[in-house]
Design a protein around this motif. Structure first.
Motif, PDB file in Angstrom:
ATOM      1  N   ARG A  69       0.045  16.734 -14.683  1.00 34.45           N
ATOM      2  CA  ARG A  69       0.412  15.319 -14.539  1.00 34.45           C
ATOM      3  C   ARG A  69       1.503  14.927 -15.538  1.00 34.45           C
ATOM      4  NH1 ARG A  69      -3.041  11.745 -11.779  1.00 34.45           N
ATOM      5  NH2 ARG A  69      -4.743  12.804 -10.684  1.00 34.45           N
ATOM      6  N   VAL A  90       2.505  12.692  -5.650  1.00 31.88           N
ATOM      7  CA  VAL A  90       1.777  11.637  -6.352  1.00 31.88           C
ATOM      8  C   VAL A  90       0.915  10.831  -5.383  1.00 31.88           C
ATOM      9  CG1 VAL A  90       2.021   9.555  -7.757  1.00 31.88           C
ATOM     10  CG2 VAL A  90       3.480  11.545  -8.190  1.00 31.88           C
ATOM     11  N   ILE A  91       1.417  10.593  -4.187  1.00 35.34           N
ATOM     12  CA  ILE A  91       0.605   9.901  -3.179  1.00 35.34           C
ATOM     13  C   ILE A  91      -0.642  10.709  -2.856  1.00 35.34           C
ATOM     14  CG2 ILE A  91       0.565   9.160  -0.754  1.00 35.34           C
ATOM     15  CD1 ILE A  91       3.573   8.452  -1.143  1.00 35.34           C
ATOM     16  N   THR A  94      -3.051  10.255  -5.641  1.00 40.01           N
ATOM     17  CA  THR A  94      -3.617   8.902  -5.617  1.00 40.01           C
ATOM     18  C   THR A  94      -4.703   8.781  -4.553  1.00 40.01           C
ATOM     19  OG1 THR A  94      -1.499   7.983  -6.364  1.00 40.01           O
ATOM     20  CG2 THR A  94      -3.045   6.456  -5.326  1.00 40.01           C
ATOM     21  N   LYS A  95      -4.419   9.287  -3.371  1.00 40.88           N
ATOM     22  CA  LYS A  95      -5.382   9.170  -2.275  1.00 40.88           C
ATOM     23  C   LYS A  95      -6.590  10.091  -2.466  1.00 40.88           C
ATOM     24  CE  LYS A  95      -3.897   8.627   1.903  1.00 40.88           C
ATOM     25  NZ  LYS A  95      -3.218   8.818   3.201  1.00 40.88           N
ATOM     26  N   SER A  97      -8.027  10.472  -5.364  1.00 40.95           N
ATOM     27  CA  SER A  97      -8.832   9.974  -6.485  1.00 40.95           C
ATOM     28  C   SER A  97     -10.144   9.399  -5.964  1.00 40.95           C
ATOM     29  CB  SER A  97      -8.058   8.910  -7.259  1.00 40.95           C
ATOM     30  OG  SER A  97      -7.826   7.773  -6.442  1.00 40.95           O
ATOM     31  N   PHE A 100     -10.050   5.651  -4.528  1.00 46.10           N
ATOM     32  CA  PHE A 100      -9.128   5.160  -3.506  1.00 46.10           C
ATOM     33  C   PHE A 100      -9.814   4.810  -2.184  1.00 46.10           C
ATOM     34  CE2 PHE A 100      -6.010   5.470  -0.111  1.00 46.10           C
ATOM     35  CZ  PHE A 100      -5.037   4.604  -0.580  1.00 46.10           C
ATOM     36  N   PHE A 124      -6.493   2.360 -10.680  1.00 44.40           N
ATOM     37  CA  PHE A 124      -5.336   2.413  -9.780  1.00 44.40           C
ATOM     38  C   PHE A 124      -4.096   1.832 -10.450  1.00 44.40           C
ATOM     39  CE2 PHE A 124      -2.747   0.638  -6.318  1.00 44.40           C
ATOM     40  CZ  PHE A 124      -2.669   1.706  -5.440  1.00 44.40           C
ATOM     41  N   GLU A 127      -2.494   3.869 -13.587  1.00 47.05           N
ATOM     42  CA  GLU A 127      -2.071   5.264 -13.435  1.00 47.05           C
ATOM     43  C   GLU A 127      -0.556   5.378 -13.668  1.00 47.05           C
ATOM     44  OE1 GLU A 127      -1.211   8.811 -13.238  1.00 47.05           O
ATOM     45  OE2 GLU A 127      -3.358   8.394 -13.076  1.00 47.05           O
ATOM     46  N   LEU A 130       1.581   6.816 -10.686  1.00 46.18           N
ATOM     47  CA  LEU A 130       1.767   5.890  -9.579  1.00 46.18           C
ATOM     48  C   LEU A 130       2.818   4.846  -9.925  1.00 46.18           C
ATOM     49  CD1 LEU A 130       1.021   4.787  -6.802  1.00 46.18           C
ATOM     50  CD2 LEU A 130      -0.850   3.519  -7.886  1.00 46.18           C
ATOM     51  N   ARG A 131       2.770   4.310 -11.136  1.00 42.78           N
ATOM     52  CA  ARG A 131       3.766   3.309 -11.526  1.00 42.78           C
ATOM     53  C   ARG A 131       5.170   3.906 -11.526  1.00 42.78           C
ATOM     54  NH1 ARG A 131       0.123   1.481 -15.854  1.00 42.78           N
ATOM     55  NH2 ARG A 131       1.618   2.286 -17.380  1.00 42.78           N
ATOM     56  N   LEU A 144      -1.542   3.923   1.616  1.00 41.30           N
ATOM     57  CA  LEU A 144      -1.164   3.397   0.308  1.00 41.30           C
ATOM     58  C   LEU A 144      -0.379   2.097   0.458  1.00 41.30           C
ATOM     59  CD1 LEU A 144      -1.227   3.634  -2.702  1.00 41.30           C
ATOM     60  CD2 LEU A 144       0.677   5.259  -2.598  1.00 41.30           C
TER      61      LEU A 144
END
Length: 555
Positions: A69, A90-91, A94-95, A97, A100, A124, A127, A130-131, A144
């Protein structure tokens, strides 16, 4: 005694070669793993960093340890690497996690996800990866997007940017701008936004960032006051929002007035296409995959033999759009003079500002219609026109003009849509046409929302796999274009014959080339478009982007 230990350079080259071999075998995850290990060992080596970005592009990850990461986050912040390459990775993280699915379910149920009873939101919005993607790329995933749109809605209706971290609010505002505000907004959001815009008259960043979630700051009635702000007086999170939506907007308006027009634009189709790209400059790109510098003689072999005087090579980018392609070319060939022409002054202004950002000195932008360049009187060693000719009334006529600008021994690189690969898009294009959605900002948003709301089995939803669907300019270009042709490889072969051009190579991913060579081992087969046509019939998605190929005048 000389050391027999392999050098650092040898290790890097070995890793790069292994990754290339794995990609050619279709083993993308293995290639990514090799390159991640390479970056961990040689963190500042640009070759292996760029190779990782290319290998991971389009590849979702479902897990990553903290070290990986950190590598991804570092790469997302690298000005010499396109952040978009890491969007899918990254998506995927995120999904995958734990929180989510619950956050998505709450968003679909339209619950207030910013309430204290929704703990998934906290992880969320905090993170960092994600940002980083929200700030520097375009999110290209419907689930997302649904969550982000709902969080945005909750923030606005609460009129509170602090219900999430302010850093996340600013990152989301940047994402909304990156997509040109493609996400749908309900009527109650529109009403709340109108009230907010009337209040956002001070230097208070909190109401301004809420307003920037729905429209750029330069649309506010009092936006010109912001021209006098200084970056030092703004928070680190809000400063790039202001710079992009106010400072860059001002610069592009000034640049648009300075761009020289070298031809008239008289064709009705050319005027319609220009109008579309004035309203929606395309593509909206944010960061650049900085290329390794090369000599033009590697691409145009006759150049070295002809120009013993040391004269600089010349390159024409016909249809330069917003500058991603010509800037990449100018950085690739720094010893050449590059000229890029386009119909759209707004696109060229964006391109000129981005060229300034990347310090490009060997690139000139001009407004022109390719159809009117026949009497220009210039010739070029390399001419590239990717994704342009198929938007003309008569693509062959435009191609013929460009062929006339090619210097003897010069090379052309052309990109054209594949009829086979574009066929699945017809359902979405027909849906948009029959539904009567106009090519306006609101029409595009409503069209996207309608497609997202279609049943899972509806054929129009195939467009959800295209990155272009997730921005306004991209969606319009994809399914609402004012003019589009497509080609088969046999038709391209006929065009090459008519123009007296010889195919040099057909560009495609290494795994596709490997599969084609396995089926057709004769070295001459790689330039046989009849064989490629049959191969595409069996694999109809291999040219989903477009055909890209190099050619030159036949001897």
């Amino acid at each position: 005694m000389m050391s027999t230990q392999p050098s650092s350079v040898d290790n890097i080259i070995t890793g790069l070669n292994l990754a290339n071999t794995l990609r050619a075998q279709g083993r993308q995850l293995d290639a990514v793993q090799v390159l991640l290990e390479g970056v961990a060992t040689h963190p500042r080596d640009s070759r292996i960093r760029l190779a990782l970005a290319a290998a991971i592009d389009g590849f979702p990850l479902d897990s990553a340890d903290p070290a990986v990461r950190e590598i991804l986050l570092d790469l997302c912040r690298d000005e010499n690497i396109a952040t978009q390459c890491f969007a899918d990775a990254v998506i995927g993280l995120t999904k995958s996690s734990a929180g989510f699915p619950g956050l998505l379910a709450a968003s679909i149920a339209r619950r207030d996800v910013l309430a204290a009873c929704i703990p998934e939101v906290s992880a969320f919005v905090r993170e960092p990866l994600l940002r980083a993607i929200l700030s520097g790329a375009v999110v290209n995933d419907p689930d997302l997007e649904h969550v982000l749109a709902h969080i945005r809605r909750c923030m606005l209706l609460r009129a509170d940017a602090e219900t999430v971290t302010f850093e996340f609010a600013c990152a989301l505002a940047r994402q909304c701008f990156n997509t040109e505000y493609a996400m749908f907004a309900a009527e109650d959001e529109t009403q709340a936004l109108h009230r907010l815009q009337q209040q956002a008259g001070s230097m208070d960043e909190k109401p301004l960032v809420l307003a920037a979630l729905y429209a750029p700051l330069n649309r506010l009635p009092q936006w010109e006051r912001m021209l006098h702000w200084t970056p030092e007086n703004l928070s680190d999170a809000f400063r790039p929002v202001w710079q992009t939506q106010v400072e860059h907007y001002r610069r592009e308006r000034a640049l648009a007035e300075q761009i020289e027009a070298i031809t008239p634009i008289t064709s009705d189709v050319s005027q319609a296409v220009r109008g579309m790209y004035e309203e929606n400059p395309y593509p909206r790109w944010l960061t650049l995959q900085r290329p390794q510098a090369r000599s033009l003689a590697e691409v145009v072999p006759d150049l070295a033999a002809r120009d013993s005087s040391g004269a600089r090579g010349s390159i024409l980018i016909a249809g330069g759009g917003t500058g991603q392609h010509p800037i990449h070319a100018a950085l690739t060939f720094p010893d050449c003079e590059v000229i890029a022409v386009d119909l759209s002054r707004a696109s060229l202004a964006y391109a000129t500002r981005m060229a300034e950002r990347f310090g490009v000195k060997n690139l000139t932008f001009r407004q022109a219609d390719i159809l009117e360049l026949a009497s220009w009187g210039q010739q070029f060693d390399l001419i590239e026109s990717l994704g342009v000719l198929h938007h003309m009334k008569d693509p062959l006529a435009g191609w013929r003009v460009l062929a006339g600008l090619l210097r003897p021994g010069g090379v052309m690189r052309i990109g054209l849509y594949s009829t086979i690969a574009r066929k699945p898009l017809q359902a979405a294009r027909e849906f948009a046409r029959q539904s009567g959605f106009p090519g306006t900002a609101e029409g595009i948003r409503n069209c996207r929302r309608a497609i997202l709301d279609l049943p899972e089995t509806h054929p129009a939803r195939v467009v959800l796999i295209s990155d272009d669907f997730y921005s306004s300019s991209g969606c319009r270009d994809l399914i609402m274009h004012v003019q589009e042709h497509s080609f088969t490889l046999l038709q391209i072969a006929a065009c090459l014959r008519e123009l007296g051009l010889q195919l040099l190579s057909l560009q495609c991913p290494p795994e596709v080339h490997a599969a084609f060579r396995a089926a057709h081992p004769d070295p001459a087969a790689v330039t046989d478009l009849a064989l490629w046509d049959r191969f595409e019939q069996r694999h109809p998605d291999i040219f989903r982007g477009m055909y890209q190929f190099s050619c030159r005048r036949s001897n």
